[in-house]
Design an enzyme around this catalytic site. Sequence first.
Site, PDB file in Angstrom:
ATOM      1  N   HIS A 244     -50.781 -19.203  60.298  1.00  0.00           N
ATOM      2  CA  HIS A 244     -49.556 -19.621  59.615  1.00  0.00           C
ATOM      3  C   HIS A 244     -48.422 -19.910  60.597  1.00  0.00           C
ATOM      4  CE1 HIS A 244     -51.029 -17.562  55.663  1.00  0.00           C
ATOM      5  NE2 HIS A 244     -51.608 -18.716  55.881  1.00  0.00           N
TER       6      HIS A 244
ATOM      7  N   ASP B 115     -45.151 -13.195  62.920  1.00  0.00           N
ATOM      8  CA  ASP B 115     -44.153 -12.437  63.678  1.00  0.00           C
ATOM      9  C   ASP B 115     -44.402 -12.354  65.175  1.00  0.00           C
ATOM     10  OD1 ASP B 115     -46.256 -10.510  63.839  1.00  0.00           O
ATOM     11  OD2 ASP B 115     -45.608  -9.667  61.921  1.00  0.00           O
TER      12      ASP B 115
ATOM     13  N   ASN C  63     -57.281  -0.816  55.198  1.00  0.00           N
ATOM     14  CA  ASN C  63     -56.147  -1.290  54.402  1.00  0.00           C
ATOM     15  C   ASN C  63     -55.657  -0.174  53.489  1.00  0.00           C
ATOM     16  OD1 ASN C  63     -54.469  -3.597  53.489  1.00  0.00           O
ATOM     17  ND2 ASN C  63     -55.476  -3.230  51.524  1.00  0.00           N
TER      18      ASN C  63
ATOM     19  N   THR D 106     -46.024  -4.285  58.596  1.00  0.00           N
ATOM     20  CA  THR D 106     -45.081  -3.402  57.898  1.00  0.00           C
ATOM     21  C   THR D 106     -44.968  -2.077  58.662  1.00  0.00           C
ATOM     22  OG1 THR D 106     -46.872  -2.696  56.441  1.00  0.00           O
ATOM     23  CG2 THR D 106     -45.379  -4.337  55.578  1.00  0.00           C
TER      24      THR D 106
ATOM     25  N   CYS E  13     -32.500 -30.606  68.803  1.00  0.00           N
ATOM     26  CA  CYS E  13     -33.074 -30.636  70.148  1.00  0.00           C
ATOM     27  C   CYS E  13     -31.993 -30.995  71.170  1.00  0.00           C
ATOM     28  CB  CYS E  13     -34.193 -31.675  70.163  1.00  0.00           C
ATOM     29  SG  CYS E  13     -34.999 -31.875  71.750  1.00  0.00           S
TER      30      CYS E  13
ATOM     31  N   GLN F 210     -52.629 -13.869  59.728  1.00  0.00           N
ATOM     32  CA  GLN F 210     -51.776 -14.665  58.840  1.00  0.00           C
ATOM     33  C   GLN F 210     -50.308 -14.316  59.054  1.00  0.00           C
ATOM     34  OE1 GLN F 210     -53.725 -14.243  55.039  1.00  0.00           O
ATOM     35  NE2 GLN F 210     -53.068 -12.135  54.794  1.00  0.00           N
TER      36      GLN F 210
ATOM     37  N   SER G 193     -55.026  -7.510  51.680  1.00  0.00           N
ATOM     38  CA  SER G 193     -55.798  -7.234  50.478  1.00  0.00           C
ATOM     39  C   SER G 193     -56.715  -8.409  50.165  1.00  0.00           C
ATOM     40  CB  SER G 193     -54.857  -6.946  49.307  1.00  0.00           C
ATOM     41  OG  SER G 193     -53.924  -7.987  49.196  1.00  0.00           O
TER      42      SER G 193
HETATM   43 ZN   LIG Z   1     -36.489 -33.510  71.066  1.00  0.00          ZN
END
Ligand SMILES: [Zn+2]
Length: 248
Positions: free
Chosen positions: A121, A106, A217, A28, A153, A103, A193
């Site tokens: 993730h 980005d 944090n 953030t 693809c 996690q 958190s």
């Molecule tokens: Zn492919």
Amino acid sequence: MQDLIRRTADVIKNSRQTVVVTGAGISTEAGIPDFRGENGIYRKLGEDRVMRIINIDFFRHNPEEFYGFYRQYFNFPAVEPSQAHYMLARMEQEGYLAGIVTQNIDNLHQKAGSKKVIPIHGNAEQFVCQGSRCQARYDASYVLDYPETVPRCSVCNNILKPDVVLFGENIYNYVDARELIMSSQLVIVIGSSLTVYPLAGFVREFSTLTQDLIIINKGPTSLDHAALIKIDTNTTGTVLEKIYKHLQ
Ligand SMILES: [Zn+2]
């Protein structure tokens, strides 16, 4: 605050192995909205709706609708890493950090130059072909420029899937992430958190009898009571820069 910063630097200096665990808070500061935050899509659209659509079964059965939603809400603008991301990359380079478990999807740690990053993730900048024998990878620009809603693809024409963990899927690198955290002497949690599993579980499992936990944090976390040091700040970049200076 100065005292907490100096103590944190001392703990890092004396640690045999240090791992950083990051959550939405660090991004953030770079301008990426926290999905679970006040203006995040979970609040805006309702968590149930997000969980229903950003879901592996929904993706398989309704790719058109999935991508309509995904393109609207998960399309990160060209965001640059924050000072905090850069400071962590430098600390790794100089041997103070063994790696980062994040996690966030980005890709900002990697962009800042961190080498050992475990994005449990996934990475929203990447897309993978679902053809079982193909699995070609594409970056986000291919998908953004694709003339249709559902990207395919260019080799085998199968559908591409964002390389992120959807609801209903297992997290990536579970074993590696857990092992890295458990084998560390010091874990520094930044911008989380500690409510989202499994990361919260790893950190919970980590023994504060023989291992040290530091939390940086904004606001309380579920493990503040177990932390050796807790730094409450919304300027993580500045705090990390000060810690880095004390390491020198
Ligand atoms: Zn492919």
